[in-house]
Every structure is written in structure tokens, then in C-alpha cells.
Write an enzyme that holds these catalytic residues in place. Structure first.
Site, PDB file in Angstrom:
ATOM      1  N   CYS A   8       0.871  -1.187   0.000  1.00 60.45           N
ATOM      2  CA  CYS A   8       0.000   0.000   0.000  1.00 60.45           C
ATOM      3  C   CYS A   8       0.903   1.231   0.000  1.00 60.45           C
ATOM      4  O   CYS A   8       2.066   1.151  -0.419  1.00 60.45           O
ATOM      5  CB  CYS A   8      -0.968  -0.025   1.187  1.00 60.45           C
ATOM      6  SG  CYS A   8      -0.179   0.017   2.809  1.00 60.45           S
ATOM      7  N   ASN A  11       2.313   1.320   4.402  1.00 67.46           N
ATOM      8  CA  ASN A  11       2.595   0.035   5.064  1.00 67.46           C
ATOM      9  C   ASN A  11       2.301   0.094   6.563  1.00 67.46           C
ATOM     10  O   ASN A  11       2.957  -0.562   7.371  1.00 67.46           O
ATOM     11  CB  ASN A  11       4.041  -0.440   4.805  1.00 67.46           C
ATOM     12  CG  ASN A  11       4.333  -1.889   5.193  1.00 67.46           C
ATOM     13  OD1 ASN A  11       5.451  -2.227   5.551  1.00 67.46           O
ATOM     14  ND2 ASN A  11       3.353  -2.755   5.128  1.00 67.46           N
ATOM     15  N   CYS A  13      -1.420   0.608   7.397  1.00 66.56           N
ATOM     16  CA  CYS A  13      -2.864   0.312   7.511  1.00 66.56           C
ATOM     17  C   CYS A  13      -3.259  -0.896   6.654  1.00 66.56           C
ATOM     18  O   CYS A  13      -3.486  -1.992   7.169  1.00 66.56           O
ATOM     19  CB  CYS A  13      -3.710   1.519   7.123  1.00 66.56           C
ATOM     20  SG  CYS A  13      -3.443   2.983   8.148  1.00 66.56           S
ATOM     21  N   ARG A  14      -3.357  -0.688   5.340  1.00 70.40           N
ATOM     22  CA  ARG A  14      -3.947  -1.732   4.486  1.00 70.40           C
ATOM     23  C   ARG A  14      -3.051  -2.945   4.290  1.00 70.40           C
ATOM     24  O   ARG A  14      -3.489  -4.093   4.438  1.00 70.40           O
ATOM     25  CB  ARG A  14      -4.332  -1.129   3.120  1.00 70.40           C
ATOM     26  CG  ARG A  14      -5.454  -0.121   3.212  1.00 70.40           C
ATOM     27  CD  ARG A  14      -5.569   0.700   1.939  1.00 70.40           C
ATOM     28  NE  ARG A  14      -4.424   1.589   1.771  1.00 70.40           N
ATOM     29  CZ  ARG A  14      -4.192   2.335   0.715  1.00 70.40           C
ATOM     30  NH1 ARG A  14      -5.026   2.276  -0.313  1.00 70.40           N
ATOM     31  NH2 ARG A  14      -3.137   3.123   0.664  1.00 70.40           N
ATOM     32  N   SER A  15      -1.773  -2.716   3.893  1.00 71.43           N
ATOM     33  CA  SER A  15      -0.941  -3.897   3.581  1.00 71.43           C
ATOM     34  C   SER A  15      -0.554  -4.697   4.829  1.00 71.43           C
ATOM     35  O   SER A  15      -0.489  -5.924   4.747  1.00 71.43           O
ATOM     36  CB  SER A  15       0.267  -3.531   2.720  1.00 71.43           C
ATOM     37  OG  SER A  15       1.137  -2.633   3.349  1.00 71.43           O
ATOM     38  N   ASP A 124      -8.047   3.881   1.016  1.00 72.21           N
ATOM     39  CA  ASP A 124      -7.127   4.323   2.066  1.00 72.21           C
ATOM     40  C   ASP A 124      -7.947   4.791   3.276  1.00 72.21           C
ATOM     41  O   ASP A 124      -8.714   5.747   3.171  1.00 72.21           O
ATOM     42  CB  ASP A 124      -6.297   5.489   1.505  1.00 72.21           C
ATOM     43  CG  ASP A 124      -5.256   5.997   2.480  1.00 72.21           C
ATOM     44  OD1 ASP A 124      -5.309   5.621   3.669  1.00 72.21           O
ATOM     45  OD2 ASP A 124      -4.387   6.779   2.044  1.00 72.21           O
TER      46      ASP A 124
END
Ligand code: 4NP
Length: 155
Positions: A8, A11, A13-15, A124
């Protein structure tokens, strides 16, 4: 071994959410000796930091432990280590395509291509509220199941 990298922007939150969820599914299916998992960000702002506390809390409520993870930036050498490099959104994908060396034989694409969700990108959640973090987890769980089913076919 099949190596999977989730990417993301930051690195945090999402990934890392995808990293923790997919790794837990791999372990639950007894495949941790054949499928490796990592995550990275296209940007360097948060290098060395643990996941965002909101991501960590939402994940913990569903039984995923993100606490061991630390942010790092995606680098060109990742293309020689990873068979799957999966971007959370189209901007992450464009940045990875710019880093991609000629002749990369692996799969570079959007993570949500492995989910049957109507969305193609994991939004995001950083500047939004808690609902955004829950939505990230819903999308990540769905795509992780699809990805694992795909990789199992190749083993
Ligand atoms: P991520 O979320 O890409 O899912 O880790 C973000 C984290 C930090 C920032 C943006 C997005 N930031 O601008 O610092």
C-alpha cells in the site's frame, strides 16, 4: 516456496492488515512452510513503525495479531523475491510498475482481483473513521480467501 508481498502507500494500515490476515489463513491451513508473506509501502514516511493502532485494534477484534509487523518501503529487489506482488489501489500499482524490472515473471496486480467484490481498490482508511478500517478488513478477508484458493491450485 510461493512468496507473496502486499503493498500500500504507508505500510501501516492496508498492507499490514493483508499481511496479518493472509498469514493467519496460511497458517490455519498448515501451509506456512510453503507460502511466505510480507508487506511494504511505496512511500517511506512510516518506515520502522508498527501498524496504525486503529488497524491493529480492528484486526485484533477479529483474531489477527499485527503487533510483530514493522513498516518498510518496497524496493526493486522485491521483484526478484516475490511471486505475487499485490497492490491495494491503482496508485500503488502504478508506483510498483515504475519500479518493476524488465522480465519480471511473477504476478503484479491489484489484490482485489482475487475477491468477487464489486470494488477493485482497497480504499485508504488513514484520514477517515473506524468504519473505513472495518471495511478494509472485510475486503482483505474476501481477497485473501480468493488468493489462497488460487495459490493452492498451483502447489
Ligand atoms: P496505508 O495508509 O497506505 O494503508 O498504510 C496510509 C498511511 C499513512 C498515510 C497515508 C495512507 N500518510 O499519508 O501518512
Amino acid at each position: 516456496m510461493v512468496q507473496v508481498l502486499f503493498v500500500c502507500l504507508g505500510n501501516i494500515c492496508r498492507s499490514p492488515t493483508a499481511h496479518g490476515v493472509f498469514q493467519a489463513m496460511v497458517k490455519a491451513q498448515g501451509l506456512d512452510s510453503v507460502i511466505g508473506v510480507d508487506s511494504a509501502g511505496t512511500a517511506a514516511y512510516h518506515v520502522g513503525n508498527p501498524p496504525d493502532s486503529r488497524s491493529a485494534q480492528v484486526a485484533a477484534r477479529r483474531g489477527y495479531d499485527l503487533s510483530p509487523l514493522r513498516a518498510r518501503q518496497a524496493i526493486e529487489e522485491d521483484f526478484s523475491r516475490f511471486d505475487y506482488i499485490l497492490a491495494m489501489d491503482a496508485e500503488n500499482l502504478r508506483n510498483l510498475q515504475a519500479l518493476q524490472p524488465a522480465g519480471y515473471q511473477g504476478h503484479l496486480g491489484l489484490f482485489l482481483d482475487f475477491a468477487s467484490a464489486s470494488e477493485r481498490e482497497v480504499p485508504d482508511p488513514y484520514y477517515g473513521g473506524d468504519a473505513g478500517f472495518e471495511h478494509v478488513l472485510d475486503l482483505v478477508e474476501a481477497a485473501s480467501e480468493g488468493l489462497l484458493a488460487q495459490i493452492r491450485k498451483e502447489l
